[in-house]
Design a protein around this motif. Structure first.
Motif, PDB file in Angstrom:
ATOM      1  N   ILE A   1       0.878  -1.172   0.000  1.00  0.00           N
ATOM      2  CA  ILE A   1       0.000   0.000   0.000  1.00  0.00           C
ATOM      3  C   ILE A   1       0.911   1.216   0.000  1.00  0.00           C
ATOM      4  N   VAL A   2       0.834   1.977  -1.068  1.00  0.00           N
ATOM      5  CA  VAL A   2       1.703   3.133  -1.252  1.00  0.00           C
ATOM      6  C   VAL A   2       0.868   4.396  -1.099  1.00  0.00           C
ATOM      7  N   ALA A   3       1.435   5.407  -0.448  1.00  0.00           N
ATOM      8  CA  ALA A   3       0.674   6.625  -0.195  1.00  0.00           C
ATOM      9  C   ALA A   3       1.528   7.874  -0.303  1.00  0.00           C
ATOM     10  N   ASP A   4       0.843   8.980  -0.438  1.00  0.00           N
ATOM     11  CA  ASP A   4       1.492  10.289  -0.364  1.00  0.00           C
ATOM     12  C   ASP A   4       2.183  10.396   0.993  1.00  0.00           C
ATOM     13  N   LYS A   5       3.337  11.042   1.045  1.00  0.00           N
ATOM     14  CA  LYS A   5       4.103  11.089   2.286  1.00  0.00           C
ATOM     15  C   LYS A   5       3.427  11.864   3.406  1.00  0.00           C
ATOM     16  N   SER A   6       2.370  12.588   3.073  1.00  0.00           N
ATOM     17  CA  SER A   6       1.597  13.252   4.128  1.00  0.00           C
ATOM     18  C   SER A   6       0.785  12.239   4.927  1.00  0.00           C
ATOM     19  N   ILE A   7       0.629  11.054   4.378  1.00  0.00           N
ATOM     20  CA  ILE A   7      -0.088   9.959   5.039  1.00  0.00           C
ATOM     21  C   ILE A   7       0.956   9.027   5.634  1.00  0.00           C
TER      22      ILE A   7
ATOM     23  N   ASP B   1       9.986  12.462  -5.219  1.00  0.00           N
ATOM     24  CA  ASP B   1      10.032  11.640  -3.999  1.00  0.00           C
ATOM     25  C   ASP B   1       8.790  11.860  -3.141  1.00  0.00           C
ATOM     26  N   LYS B   2       7.623  11.768  -3.780  1.00  0.00           N
ATOM     27  CA  LYS B   2       6.366  12.099  -3.112  1.00  0.00           C
ATOM     28  C   LYS B   2       5.726  10.942  -2.345  1.00  0.00           C
ATOM     29  N   PHE B   3       6.082   9.699  -2.720  1.00  0.00           N
ATOM     30  CA  PHE B   3       5.345   8.561  -2.179  1.00  0.00           C
ATOM     31  C   PHE B   3       6.228   7.597  -1.382  1.00  0.00           C
ATOM     32  N   HIS B   4       5.602   6.848  -0.507  1.00  0.00           N
ATOM     33  CA  HIS B   4       6.315   5.841   0.280  1.00  0.00           C
ATOM     34  C   HIS B   4       5.377   4.674   0.583  1.00  0.00           C
ATOM     35  N   VAL B   5       5.968   3.556   1.003  1.00  0.00           N
ATOM     36  CA  VAL B   5       5.187   2.380   1.388  1.00  0.00           C
ATOM     37  C   VAL B   5       4.740   2.537   2.833  1.00  0.00           C
ATOM     38  N   VAL B   6       3.443   2.469   3.039  1.00  0.00           N
ATOM     39  CA  VAL B   6       2.885   2.578   4.396  1.00  0.00           C
ATOM     40  C   VAL B   6       2.687   1.185   5.010  1.00  0.00           C
ATOM     41  N   TYR B   7       2.332   0.221   4.192  1.00  0.00           N
ATOM     42  CA  TYR B   7       2.063  -1.138   4.666  1.00  0.00           C
ATOM     43  C   TYR B   7       2.330  -2.081   3.502  1.00  0.00           C
TER      44      TYR B   7
END
Length: 332
Positions: free
Chosen positions: A117-123, A198-204
């Motif tokens: 699950i990938v999300a905007d880094k604000s999340i 570099d806007k997104f990251h893996v949250v789960y």
């Protein structure tokens, strides 16, 4: 679509001469199996065994038949166009609930970060999904991963705004800014993480739920009863392929890359997101447990989601979805 090598025709025969005369003796004919599969890094040991003909030592010839859609494999098995197939366990649960007599004989691999699950880094956490649009493919491994993540954080699908989307459509939607959270798998995950800014990251990811998304080798009850030696040989070929991958990683990566349609280095990157299950660990999948590494634990999550969505009339008995005899025999 992968171009498969044509099968070589082999005839084995021998004769035994004795002082009493000549007694005819015919060597055991090599068995052949057609196995349905898709292009997926987790099936790499089978690809290696196929390329190097590692099944030959076990008196077996395997023809891999590649499908674009794994959902077509069970019906091909029902019609006897295939002897067996490589599926995800959720397909087996759904089939069992609808009366199919398909059983898992071996767990192949589980996603180990390859689904995410990938999300905007604000999340920054799953809890932050509340009220957000989340893109995913309903009733797929992406859906199961999302459902498990939400449940683990005290949320349900009622707390998010679901967006029906294919895994391949997630990167474009996130790049456009229209989707803050997406559920997909490799290589889409890496594509999203590598986007400018570099806007997104893996949250789960599936690392947080090992075994929830498990690929399995499946045969119909009738095939299991009629061809146990061939099934055992197929599993042995898988184990030989896995051993070769471990002892010759670079050579194996070249073979796997050809099937995946990528370079050897890219193949290694994709394989890092899956975990091929060694024989010593396969027994965990057949053991009664609430852990996602057990078919009972992962099945409970999958079955409940399928039932809640009206896809199956009732949750099946998970013990009826597998036959552990081959793994048990080889483990002795």
């Amino acid at each position: 679509m992968l171009s498969l090598r044509s099968l070589r025709k082999t005839l084995l025969c021998a004769s035994l001469a004795t002082v009493a005369g000549v007694l005819p003796f015919t060597a055991q004919a090599i068995e052949k199996m057609k196995i349905g599969t898709v292009v997926w890094a987790g099936y790499a040991p089978f690809y290696v065994a196929d390329e190097l003909d590692l099944y030959k030592a076990h008196n077996l010839k395997v023809e891999l038949q590649f499908f674009n859609d794994p959902a077509l494999i069970p019906s091909a098995m029902v019609g006897s166009a295939l002897d067996g197939g490589m599926l995800t366990y959720d397909q087996v649960v759904g089939g069992a609930a609808k009366g199919l007599n398909h059983k898992v004989v071996m767990p192949i691999d589980f996603s180990n970060g390859g689904d995410a699950i990938v999300a905007d880094k604000s999340i920054t956490s799953v809890a932050d999904f509340k009220g957000k649009k989340v893109g995913f493919n309903p009733l797929s491994p992406s859906d199961f991963l999302l459902a498990y993540a939400l449940k683990s954080h005290g949320l349900t699908d009622k707390d998010i705004s679901p967006v029906n989307m294919t895994p391949e459509g997630i990167p474009g939607a996130m790049a456009s800014g229209s989707l803050p959270v997406g559920v997909t798998y490799e290589p889409n995950v890496s594509q999203i993480l590598g986007m400018p800014g570099d806007k997104f990251h893996v949250v789960y990811s599936s690392k947080d739920a090992p075994g929830l998304i498990t690929d399995v080798l499946v045969f119909d009850d009738k095939v299991i009863a009629k061809r146990p030696a061939a099934i055992k040989a197929l599993i042995q070929g898988y184990l030989d392929g896995l051993a070769y991958m471990q002892s010759h990683p670079d050579e194996a990566a070249k073979i796997i890359g050809k099937v995946l349609g990528v370079s050897a280095e890219e193949a290694k990157a994709q394989m890092s997101g899956v975990y091929n299950i060694p024989l010593a660990e396969m027994g965990k999948n057949f053991t009664q447990s609430d852990a996602t590494s057990s078919f009972f634990g992962s099945g409970a999550v999958i079955g409940q989601l399928l039932k809640d969505n009206g896809q199956i009339p009732a949750i099946p008995d998970f013990a009826s979805t597998f036959d552990a005899q081959f793994v048990e025999t080889l483990s002795k």
